[in-house]
Write a protein that holds these residues in place. Structure first.
Motif, mmCIF file in Angstrom:
data_model
loop_
_atom_site.group_PDB
_atom_site.id
_atom_site.type_symbol
_atom_site.label_atom_id
_atom_site.label_comp_id
_atom_site.label_asym_id
_atom_site.label_seq_id
_atom_site.Cartn_x
_atom_site.Cartn_y
_atom_site.Cartn_z
ATOM 1 N N LEU A 51 0.829 -1.199 0.000
ATOM 2 C CA LEU A 51 0.000 0.000 0.000
ATOM 3 C C LEU A 51 0.863 1.249 0.000
ATOM 4 N N GLY A 54 2.777 1.493 -3.187
ATOM 5 C CA GLY A 54 1.926 1.883 -4.303
ATOM 6 C C GLY A 54 1.559 3.348 -4.259
ATOM 7 N N LEU A 55 1.340 3.832 -3.057
ATOM 8 C CA LEU A 55 0.927 5.229 -2.916
ATOM 9 C C LEU A 55 1.968 6.170 -3.489
ATOM 10 N N LYS A 58 2.686 5.475 -7.295
ATOM 11 C CA LYS A 58 1.522 5.673 -8.163
ATOM 12 C C LYS A 58 1.219 4.453 -9.026
ATOM 13 N N GLN A 59 1.197 3.341 -8.367
ATOM 14 C CA GLN A 59 0.748 2.136 -9.062
ATOM 15 C C GLN A 59 0.175 1.176 -8.039
ATOM 16 N N THR A 60 -0.789 0.433 -8.465
ATOM 17 C CA THR A 60 -1.501 -0.405 -7.519
ATOM 18 C C THR A 60 -0.901 -1.800 -7.394
ATOM 19 N N SER A 120 -8.240 0.858 -9.409
ATOM 20 C CA SER A 120 -7.478 -0.005 -8.513
ATOM 21 C C SER A 120 -6.586 -0.979 -9.262
ATOM 22 N N LEU B 51 -5.497 2.931 -2.034
ATOM 23 C CA LEU B 51 -4.173 2.775 -1.454
ATOM 24 C C LEU B 51 -4.011 3.676 -0.233
ATOM 25 N N PHE B 96 -11.863 -6.596 -2.950
ATOM 26 C CA PHE B 96 -11.427 -7.311 -4.130
ATOM 27 C C PHE B 96 -11.040 -8.722 -3.711
#
Lengths: 340, 340
Positions: A51, A54-55, A58-60, A120, B51, B96
């Motif tokens: 998390l 990703g934050l 900038k990718q999940t 997401s 996120l 999810f």
DNA sequence: AATTTTTAGTTAAACGATTAACGAAATGAA
DNA sequence: TTCATTTCGTTAATCGTTTAACTAAAAATT
């Protein structure tokens, strides 16, 4: 509480930045420090938070996988195998795959999968033929998507496709090499690119070997591509007294239906008619005789799609790239050399 | 760039906190401000970042779904339907579902799914019978998990189970009500809780209606639970000249095998022998005659599991809770009243 | 009128990472 | 010796949320 990068940093006596750099193999960190950090990571069993990562990045780390309901629930584990390939390959890059289905009749009332609207996922894989409306809605989002085993009629997209033309050729050539000249082709839903391509492969093989294409040997008018269609198609051929010593069906389901009709009419397979299918579905082996077919590597389709997705996400792909995965002839008992 | 809470705040002329509070239906915010914020959200098509949200709330919003490979790839879409139910219900709480498979022979060499080791899920759903080793490894992680259609022999867990005993009773009672008294039971893998329970249901129904249990009518020694086992079981019954007018098979696969044997031996279904199966698999309808069976609501199993998971995550569940989902009799053509 | 309570918001810290920019020490070059 | 460069780390901002603690104004109470 969860072990964080701070815990590691404290234990190793460095800053969190250092830990992060070690994690990313940055060579600005000396061998000794790196060792200390690695030791701390190991001892604390530290796992970075996806998390937090990703934050800032900038990718999940997620990839969406869209299937129509009927494709997912099909008895034949075709799309499930594709999914499995994708999920398997996703492990290589620590991606997760979010599988969801859409109604087979996707209309204006239906909303897109939540992972799309909520952003997401980093990219989307669409497997199998889907309604054009879905494609158009998907286009509104700024997310890469890749098709598997389907290509929308309009627009230009990245896709992983079965080499259907090659398959059609291989199947037909196999029959030709066995001495057959009167080779029938049966297909349904001929608008479907995959089916059409197999048909093209059939024609190309004939041409290549100097066998005249005879339209009376070809049935492309079936609506569906199921067992019943195969049965119906062959019966209609037989009813019109058309003679053929071999048959190439656009898929195994139709081939199985075709064999049923042939058996009913007292024709021996393969002695009087050789039959080749396409797909390599599970029940081929249980046919009598077991069906010779063109095997589609389902798992590989999924793998290739995930690889392509990675390339796209890394901007390695100039334009929209297409990957054709090769198919291969699986010899079983439904074909044999032409008998006089 | 992505629309963030800041953009909304700016547009609505409030602080980001206010936007967040509006999003959470906090009544500290006046109706007018709330309206303004909602309008801004709508106009900007703002979607909160899962996120960022997950990071502060310490939850991933993901649920892991573990299946053995063979279960996922089974021709019969049993577990895929369960998964679909879970995925469907997950939408209600914006979760999810991460589907992954483990090798059917899960050994020490195999590692747990990445979403477990990486702690990328809030909870885990395990569907179908899995190796005990998996359960033990899972126990090391501080994550709730729920079983579907399986219950580990040792330990205490939350689970969603088929009401097999009820099903066994209903199936047997159906036959009893049709006048049958000599009712055979065939089962395999009798150690499997589900099978065993169906067997118990059979015995309970007999007792309830004052019919003596006769061990010679019962076969529980089959290894597997497939078609061949069913065929083999019934043949062995017939070989020993055991008479019965009805048959309850522990699942549809065995029932189908059983019917094959009965047909071979020239026994008419249902006139001479009535047959009831269990599961309601796709091919039941294509049998001759179509198989009467106990339908298992696969989709519901998935739904219930997700609901239970939510309860567990919200700490609403005191101890380990078990949910039994009811089954129901599906009348088709393989059973009929006893004929003299 | 003075005090208390309620209402309606804001401020700022926190979640757990990444990474640009900075800096001190060691090394090398002139 | 002095200045430049390299090496090895650190500092601090940032990603996009949530929410406890605070505050100012309005309403209610005395």
């Amino acid at each position: 509480m969860r072990v964080t990068i701070k815990d590691v940093a404290r234990k190793a006596g460095v800053s969190t930045a250092t830990v992060s750099l070690v994690l990313h193999d940055n060579r600005r960190i000396s061998v000794e420090t790196r060792k200390r950090v690695l030791k701390a990571i190991h001892e604390l069993e530290y796992q970075p938070s996806q998390l937090a990562r990703g934050l800032v990045m900038k990718q999940t780390g997620n990839i969406g996988f869209i299937l129509t309901e009927d494709h997912f629930l099909r008895t034949e584990p075709f799309y499930t195998r594709i999914f499995l390939g994708t999920e398997f390959e996703a492990r290589e890059s620590s991606h997760f795959v979010l599988l969801t289905t859409i109604p087979t009749q996707f209309t204006e009332e239906n909303s897109l999968p939540r992972f799309v609207t909520q952003q997401s996922v980093d990219g989307i894989i669409v497997a199998g033929k889907v309604p054009q409306l879905l494609v158009e809605k998907l286009n509104h989002y700024n997310m890469p998507f890749i098709f598997i085993d389907y290509y929308p009629p309009k627009g230009d997209y990245s896709a992983v496709l079965i080499d259907n033309i090659l398959g059609g050729m291989v199947a037909t050539e196999h029959l030709i090499k066995l001495g057959h000249k009167e080779i029938a082709f049966i297909g349904g839903d001929i608008e479907h690119p995959s089916i059409n391509e197999r048909y093209i492969g059939y024609k190309m093989a004939l041409e290549k070997h100097g066998i005249r294409y005879r339209s009376e040997l070809v049935i492309t008018s079936e609506e569906a591509t199921g067992k019943e269609s195969g049965l119906h198609a062959v019966c209609s051929l037989l009813d019109r007294d058309i003679k053929f010593t071999a048959l190439f069906a656009c898929n195994d389901a139709m081939a199985i239906g075709a064999m049923e009709c042939l058996r009913k009419r007292g024709l021996k397979i393969p002695d009087q008619v050789s039959v080749v299918g396409f797909d390599d579905i599970e029940s081929d082996v249980f046919q009598d005789p077991p069906l010779t077919t063109i095997a589609v590597p389902k798992f590989d389709l999924g793998i290739e799609a995930m690889r392509l997705m990675r390339e796209v996400l890394a901007n390695k792909v100039r334009k929209n790239k297409k990957v054709l995965v090769p198919v291969e002839l699986v010899l079983r008992k439904s074909t044999s050399p032409l008998k006089k």
